[in-house]
Design a protein around this motif. Structure first.
Motif, PDB file in Angstrom:
ATOM      1  N   MET A   1       0.810  -1.317   0.022  1.00  0.00           N
ATOM      2  CA  MET A   1      -0.050   0.126   0.066  1.00  0.00           C
ATOM      3  C   MET A   1       0.966   1.320  -0.017  1.00  0.00           C
ATOM      4  SD  MET A   1      -3.120   0.967   2.603  1.00  0.00           S
ATOM      5  CE  MET A   1      -3.373  -1.031   3.005  1.00  0.00           C
ATOM      6  N   ALA A   3       2.119   5.007   0.815  1.00  0.00           N
ATOM      7  CA  ALA A   3       1.909   5.681   2.097  1.00  0.00           C
ATOM      8  C   ALA A   3       0.858   7.001   2.099  1.00  0.00           C
ATOM      9  CB  ALA A   3       3.333   6.351   2.609  1.00  0.00           C
ATOM     10  N   PHE A   4       0.082   7.220   3.114  1.00  0.00           N
ATOM     11  CA  PHE A   4      -0.730   8.280   2.827  1.00  0.00           C
ATOM     12  C   PHE A   4      -0.851   8.874   3.875  1.00  0.00           C
ATOM     13  CE2 PHE A   4      -2.867   4.190   3.784  1.00  0.00           C
ATOM     14  CZ  PHE A   4      -3.619   4.580   4.867  1.00  0.00           C
ATOM     15  N   ALA A   5      -1.809  10.190   4.203  1.00  0.00           N
ATOM     16  CA  ALA A   5      -1.782  10.733   5.407  1.00  0.00           C
ATOM     17  C   ALA A   5      -3.336  10.643   6.022  1.00  0.00           C
ATOM     18  CB  ALA A   5      -1.876  12.339   5.200  1.00  0.00           C
ATOM     19  N   TYR A   6      -3.553  10.541   7.089  1.00  0.00           N
ATOM     20  CA  TYR A   6      -4.629  10.052   7.950  1.00  0.00           C
ATOM     21  C   TYR A   6      -5.162  11.148   8.662  1.00  0.00           C
ATOM     22  CZ  TYR A   6      -7.950   7.097  10.561  1.00  0.00           C
ATOM     23  OH  TYR A   6      -8.842   6.571  11.326  1.00  0.00           O
ATOM     24  N   ILE A  26     -12.989   6.989   4.637  1.00  0.00           N
ATOM     25  CA  ILE A  26     -13.101   5.740   4.885  1.00  0.00           C
ATOM     26  C   ILE A  26     -14.205   5.343   6.008  1.00  0.00           C
ATOM     27  CG2 ILE A  26     -11.099   5.699   6.794  1.00  0.00           C
ATOM     28  CD1 ILE A  26     -10.382   2.922   5.768  1.00  0.00           C
ATOM     29  N   ALA A  27     -14.869   4.267   6.040  1.00  0.00           N
ATOM     30  CA  ALA A  27     -15.611   4.050   7.123  1.00  0.00           C
ATOM     31  C   ALA A  27     -15.241   2.552   7.539  1.00  0.00           C
ATOM     32  CB  ALA A  27     -17.293   3.952   6.458  1.00  0.00           C
ATOM     33  N   GLY A  29     -14.012   0.415   5.645  1.00  0.00           N
ATOM     34  CA  GLY A  29     -12.921   0.125   4.775  1.00  0.00           C
ATOM     35  C   GLY A  29     -12.803  -1.227   4.039  1.00  0.00           C
ATOM     36  N   LEU A  33      -9.884  -0.622   1.418  1.00  0.00           N
ATOM     37  CA  LEU A  33      -8.358  -1.044   1.673  1.00  0.00           C
ATOM     38  C   LEU A  33      -7.889  -2.140   0.857  1.00  0.00           C
ATOM     39  CD1 LEU A  33      -8.612  -0.846   5.869  1.00  0.00           C
ATOM     40  CD2 LEU A  33      -7.413   0.512   4.214  1.00  0.00           C
ATOM     41  N   LYS A  37      -4.464  -2.163  -1.284  1.00  0.00           N
ATOM     42  CA  LYS A  37      -3.689  -3.051  -1.321  1.00  0.00           C
ATOM     43  C   LYS A  37      -3.132  -3.265  -2.496  1.00  0.00           C
ATOM     44  CE  LYS A  37      -5.696  -5.163   2.731  1.00  0.00           C
ATOM     45  NZ  LYS A  37      -5.964  -6.349   3.104  1.00  0.00           N
TER      46      LYS A  37
END
Lengths: 323, 177
Positions: A1, A3-6, A26-27, A29, A33, A37
């Motif tokens: 996956m 990388a990302f900010a959350y 995202i709920a 997911g 997700l 991936k």
């Protein structure tokens, strides 16, 4: 996956501010997700909408029920109000995948999930929905693809198990966006690929579904799914039916098919075939024939015409038998 | 960038920093060393990664660790201790579900077992006396390639019987074992 900010949004206003072209919500997911991936969806930012206030309850509303977008599929399946007033929806929820997925997935996520088409979900394929030049399913492995509404550039089937039931029940959807909230009929939430080949809903990237609104109850409603496997599988054809039977004949009928078209597929022909007649084996079969009359199967999925017809016929008889 | 995550796993509080893309199962196995939670398909299909999060069974391969911030997680490593604290552990110190899997030979290679046992635990909490059909529905999300499921179904029903027999009468408190 990648990388990302959350970020965690606490209110719908905050969520709409944080969301955008490269920022996805995202709920549960369960769909997002797995796409991340597989590098099919690669957002810069993931915004959790699980903690939005006021979106996690099933509440009585003026006309019927107000269901928050974050209500879990398991809670929908177990709700006494839903089972009593809207059995087509409770049955559809109970059919979803597995107990774990029902605990994770939400009603909002189920409506907004991306397709499960094997060409879409695997990075290696040149899929039109992901910016490619063509739909590989049209001439490829299309045994699970659309038999209706497949005259556009993409032949996916809509993956939502709950949407056909919500269409049959005439639900509405509340959408929040940067300019405020709006309400649309559930059928208006979805778009065909010929309108927009890149998206499945009318939602802008910075809009979210916050509630599903159910009107007056339909106790005589039902959902019937045909699947390859008895458990943990996608439907190959679904039908949700809502009936009003008065004086022994059908006063109103709403019929919607799932897993057969790029959107939940309302079957007006089946509804017309039922109205004014007693619901019997014969009238149910005639309505089921009408539901698939316009089908245009692809080279591997003619069998789905039969399974869709069976789903409609059985859902009509189940709805008529409900008290 | 790393994000702080505070969660309770098997009764112990942990405060860690993880990348946003860290999956809950990676946090459990790689950061906390709890390798009883298995990774099979990594696609939310096989159920080997099932844990109980805030009372609900879910697939830890399809949940970000950051989403679990503030949650309470039970993994297979914490199950026997939970049973001992509740006063329902078997004489060998296991949770009655683990004991029943042992007695009914519900384990062959064992890869699916942690997820299967936790799915069964959550099922028995919401449905204490399940029919065979209900057990099969309850483990829909867990694949086993060895047993053909029959022994697992028998084990879950035996565990249900034993749990019902050992349940304290209303109002009765049991001394910890």
């Amino acid at each position: 996956m990648k990388a990302f900010a959350y970020r965690v949004a606490k209110s719908e206003e905050e969520a709409c501010k944080l969301l955008g072209e490269k920022a996805v919500a995202i709920a549960g997911g369960t769909s997002l997700l797995n796409l991340m991936k597989n590098h099919v969806v690669q957002p810069d930012t993931v915004v959790s909408i699980s903690r939005l206030s006021g979106c996690d309850k099933i509440e009585p509303a003026a006309a019927g029920l107000k269901v928050g977008a974050n209500v879990r599929i398991a809670d929908l399946a177990a709700s006494a109000e839903v089972k009593k007033g809207y059995p087509a929806l409770a049955q559809a929820a109970a059919n979803v995948a597995s107990p774990q997925i029902q605990h994770m997935g939400t009603i909002g996520g189920n409506l907004c999930q991306r397709p499960s088409c094997w060409y879409f979900t695997q990075e290696a394929f040149d899929c039109l929905k992901r910016g490619g030049s063509t739909c590989p399913a049209r001439e490829g492995e299309n045994e699970f693809h659309a038999i209706l509404g497949n005259d556009g550039p993409c032949v996916m089937v809509h993956p939502s198990s709950l949407a056909p039931a919500l269409v049959a029940l005439g639900a509405r959807v509340r959408i929040a966006g940067p300019a405020g909230a709006r309400e649309v009929g559930i059928e208006e939430l979805f778009v065909l690929p010929k309108t927009n080949p890149r998206a499945e809903t009318v939602l802008a990237p910075n809009e979210i579904v916050t509630h599903v609104l159910l009107g007056a109850s339909w106790p005589q409603s039902a959902t019937y799914e045909v699947r390859q496997k008895a458990s943990n599988d996608w439907a190959i054809s679904t039908a949700s039916v809502a009936l009003k039977i008065e004086g022994g004949s059908c006063a109103d009928a709403r019929v919607c098919l799932g897993a057969v078209a790029p959107v939940p597929w309302r079957a007006a022909g089946a509804e017309a075939a039922l109205k004014g007649k007693p619901v019997t084996e014969e009238s149910a079969l005639a309505a089921a024939e009408a539901a698939v009359a316009g089908a245009t199967p692809l080279n591997q999925n003619a069998y789905k015409v039969t399974t869709a017809r069976t789903a409609v016929r059985r859902a009509i008889l189940l709805a008529a038998a409900a008290k | 960038m790393k994000y702080p995550v505070a969660l309770t796993v098997n009764g112990r509080r942990h405060e860690v920093e993880v990348e946003a893309r860290t999956l809950l199962v990676q946090l459990l196995r790689d950061e906390l060393g709890l390798t009883g939670t298995h990774v099979g398909c990594e696609d939310s299909l096989c159920g080997a990664c099932t844990v109980i999060l805030d009372g609900k069974a879910l697939k830890s391969c399809t949940r970000l660790a950051v989403q679990a911030d503030g949650s309470e997680v039970l993994t297979i490593e914490g199950l026997a201790e939970e049973a001992r604290r509740a006063g329902i552990a078997s004489p060998s110190g296991l949770h009655p579900i683990q004991e029943a899997f042992w007695d009914r030979h519900g384990v062959q290679c064992g890869f699916c077992t942690p997820g299967m046992v936790l799915a069964a635990k959550e099922l028995l909490e919401r449905c204490p006396r399940p029919t065979e059909e209900e057990v099969r529905r309850g483990i829909d999300g867990n694949l086993c390639r060895c047993t053909g499921y029959q022994r697992i179904v028998e084990a879950v029903r035996l565990a249900a019987e034993r749990l019902a027999a050992s349940a304290p009468a209303p109002g009765e408190r049991r001394a910890p074992a």
